[in-house]
Scaffold this motif. Sequence first.
Motif, PDB file in Angstrom:
ATOM      1  N   HIS A 161     -26.202  12.339  20.439  1.00 25.05           N
ATOM      2  CA  HIS A 161     -26.809  11.080  20.870  1.00 25.05           C
ATOM      3  C   HIS A 161     -26.616  10.857  22.367  1.00 25.05           C
ATOM      4  N   ASN A 162     -27.666  10.337  22.984  1.00 23.16           N
ATOM      5  CA  ASN A 162     -27.649  10.052  24.418  1.00 23.16           C
ATOM      6  C   ASN A 162     -26.762   8.836  24.696  1.00 23.16           C
ATOM      7  N   CYS A 163     -26.189   8.787  25.892  1.00 20.37           N
ATOM      8  CA  CYS A 163     -25.232   7.734  26.252  1.00 20.37           C
ATOM      9  C   CYS A 163     -25.848   6.339  26.299  1.00 20.37           C
ATOM     10  N   CYS A 164     -27.185   6.247  26.287  1.00 25.02           N
ATOM     11  CA  CYS A 164     -27.826   4.927  26.372  1.00 25.02           C
ATOM     12  C   CYS A 164     -28.376   4.450  25.027  1.00 25.02           C
ATOM     13  N   ILE A 165     -28.276   5.261  23.985  1.00 32.32           N
ATOM     14  CA  ILE A 165     -28.866   4.847  22.707  1.00 32.32           C
ATOM     15  C   ILE A 165     -27.966   3.804  22.034  1.00 32.32           C
ATOM     16  N   VAL A 166     -28.596   2.824  21.387  1.00 36.16           N
ATOM     17  CA  VAL A 166     -27.847   1.832  20.597  1.00 36.16           C
ATOM     18  C   VAL A 166     -27.393   2.527  19.310  1.00 36.16           C
ATOM     19  N   HIS A 167     -26.097   2.478  19.042  1.00 36.91           N
ATOM     20  CA  HIS A 167     -25.574   3.169  17.850  1.00 36.91           C
ATOM     21  C   HIS A 167     -24.281   2.510  17.385  1.00 36.91           C
ATOM     22  N   GLY A 168     -23.841   2.938  16.207  1.00 42.93           N
ATOM     23  CA  GLY A 168     -22.604   2.424  15.622  1.00 42.93           C
ATOM     24  C   GLY A 168     -22.516   2.926  14.197  1.00 42.93           C
ATOM     25  N   SER A 169     -21.619   2.351  13.416  1.00 42.49           N
ATOM     26  CA  SER A 169     -21.519   2.781  12.019  1.00 42.49           C
ATOM     27  C   SER A 169     -20.832   1.681  11.215  1.00 42.49           C
ATOM     28  N   LEU A 170     -21.126   1.675   9.903  1.00 42.08           N
ATOM     29  CA  LEU A 170     -20.572   0.649   9.014  1.00 42.08           C
ATOM     30  C   LEU A 170     -19.198   1.102   8.492  1.00 42.08           C
ATOM     31  N   ALA A 171     -18.521   0.211   7.776  1.00 41.72           N
ATOM     32  CA  ALA A 171     -17.219   0.546   7.185  1.00 41.72           C
ATOM     33  C   ALA A 171     -17.400   1.632   6.122  1.00 41.72           C
ATOM     34  N   ASN A 172     -16.334   2.363   5.897  1.00 42.65           N
ATOM     35  CA  ASN A 172     -16.352   3.402   4.858  1.00 42.65           C
ATOM     36  C   ASN A 172     -15.902   2.779   3.542  1.00 42.65           C
ATOM     37  N   THR A 173     -16.838   2.588   2.620  1.00 43.12           N
ATOM     38  CA  THR A 173     -16.489   1.958   1.335  1.00 43.12           C
ATOM     39  C   THR A 173     -16.236   3.012   0.254  1.00 43.12           C
ATOM     40  N   SER A 174     -16.254   4.272   0.624  1.00 40.19           N
ATOM     41  CA  SER A 174     -16.067   5.337  -0.366  1.00 40.19           C
ATOM     42  C   SER A 174     -14.580   5.637  -0.546  1.00 40.19           C
ATOM     43  N   THR A 175     -14.290   6.594  -1.410  1.00 34.08           N
ATOM     44  CA  THR A 175     -12.889   6.958  -1.652  1.00 34.08           C
ATOM     45  C   THR A 175     -12.459   8.154  -0.804  1.00 34.08           C
ATOM     46  N   ARG A 176     -13.331   8.595   0.132  1.00 37.70           N
ATOM     47  CA  ARG A 176     -12.991   9.755   0.967  1.00 37.70           C
ATOM     48  C   ARG A 176     -13.100   9.394   2.446  1.00 37.70           C
ATOM     49  N   PRO A 177     -12.174   9.911   3.295  1.00 38.57           N
ATOM     50  CA  PRO A 177     -12.303   9.697   4.746  1.00 38.57           C
ATOM     51  C   PRO A 177     -13.560  10.377   5.281  1.00 38.57           C
ATOM     52  N   ARG A 178     -13.985   9.919   6.467  1.00 38.57           N
ATOM     53  CA  ARG A 178     -15.208  10.459   7.088  1.00 38.57           C
ATOM     54  C   ARG A 178     -14.869  11.037   8.463  1.00 38.57           C
ATOM     55  N   PRO A 179     -14.321  12.254   8.520  1.00 39.21           N
ATOM     56  CA  PRO A 179     -13.925  12.798   9.828  1.00 39.21           C
ATOM     57  C   PRO A 179     -15.130  13.250  10.648  1.00 39.21           C
ATOM     58  N   LEU A 180     -15.274  12.654  11.828  1.00 43.47           N
ATOM     59  CA  LEU A 180     -16.386  12.990  12.737  1.00 43.47           C
ATOM     60  C   LEU A 180     -15.774  13.407  14.075  1.00 43.47           C
ATOM     61  N   LEU A 181     -15.920  14.694  14.396  1.00 45.40           N
ATOM     62  CA  LEU A 181     -15.385  15.251  15.646  1.00 45.40           C
ATOM     63  C   LEU A 181     -16.439  15.086  16.729  1.00 45.40           C
ATOM     64  N   LEU A 182     -16.075  14.345  17.798  1.00 45.72           N
ATOM     65  CA  LEU A 182     -17.052  13.991  18.839  1.00 45.72           C
ATOM     66  C   LEU A 182     -16.629  14.570  20.181  1.00 45.72           C
ATOM     67  N   GLN A 183     -17.586  15.145  20.911  1.00 52.01           N
ATOM     68  CA  GLN A 183     -17.309  15.636  22.260  1.00 52.01           C
ATOM     69  C   GLN A 183     -18.470  15.285  23.175  1.00 52.01           C
ATOM     70  N   THR A 184     -18.122  14.845  24.375  1.00 54.89           N
ATOM     71  CA  THR A 184     -19.113  14.301  25.318  1.00 54.89           C
ATOM     72  C   THR A 184     -19.231  15.201  26.548  1.00 54.89           C
TER      73      THR A 184
END
Length: 291
Positions: A204-227
Amino acid sequence: MSLTSETLIDTAAYETNGYLHLPSFVTDPWLSDLQAVAAEFVERSRQSERSDATFDVEPGHSADAPRLRRLNSPVDQHETFARFALDGPAAAIATAVLGGPVRYHHSKLNFKWSSGGEPVDWHQDIQFWPHTDFSPLTIGVYLDDVDEAMGPMGVLPGSHRGPLYDLYQEDGAWGGSMRAADIAALDMDDMVWLSGPAGSVTVHNCCIVHGSLANTSTRPRPLLLQTYSRADSYPILGIGANGVTGRLSGTVVGGSATQSITVDGRAVPGAPDWSRQGAPTIFGSQHAARE
Ligand SMILES: O=C(O)CCC(=O)C(=O)O
């Protein structure tokens, strides 16, 4: 690593929409290596009672039941993360999308733990670490299968070409998220949720509107991010996280930097980067040049 010609990196779609979604892009052995190292850090986090330089933990975190929000700067924490970002698939995607050498800026591993892992409210990234252009982008890799209940990354297509919002709150304090009135003016029904199997990639580009909701599942959501930014784009020191993003920030991948930047329409052939070894004096440089 470079991407083979058959690999589809649709740079035109990235330019138009401000993001890319590459399902199941990262495969073994990279994926299993990243998963193993991430699991090592979860184990290590059992020794941390509270957030520190390495871990950002939720208030309920304990040795028996870890609840991690984030591993800070994974590229500085383990050589597998460093190789992945500076020499492996993430570096290859960055150079393909940006069309040449890139400058690594920072990394993080957002875990968004199970059963209530916190949302990331709507925002754009560039306000957190302004650069001399708008080329910076962030590449995310899901280290586990991620479905809609797990708080996948949501992006608003085309919003990278729109306004850059004020992420300060009405009272003047830094909030790091958009104000309600600005969100209300957008068509949030157009949000695209980027879920997918382990190894799926988001860009995703640095100017795009983005985000994420809470994790309501029973598993973690690991997201590895590099800029990364283009190699001829530089972070502006003195604003936000620039200058405190890690030991390997500034590493140029896939070529070299010219040190030349354009400011107020004028090309400036800048001096070499002396931030690590210390700057010589003008006397020393000129004396050496006369020899
Ligand atoms: O982890 C997420 O879902 C979003 C991360 C993000 O937007 C950020 O760290 O800027």
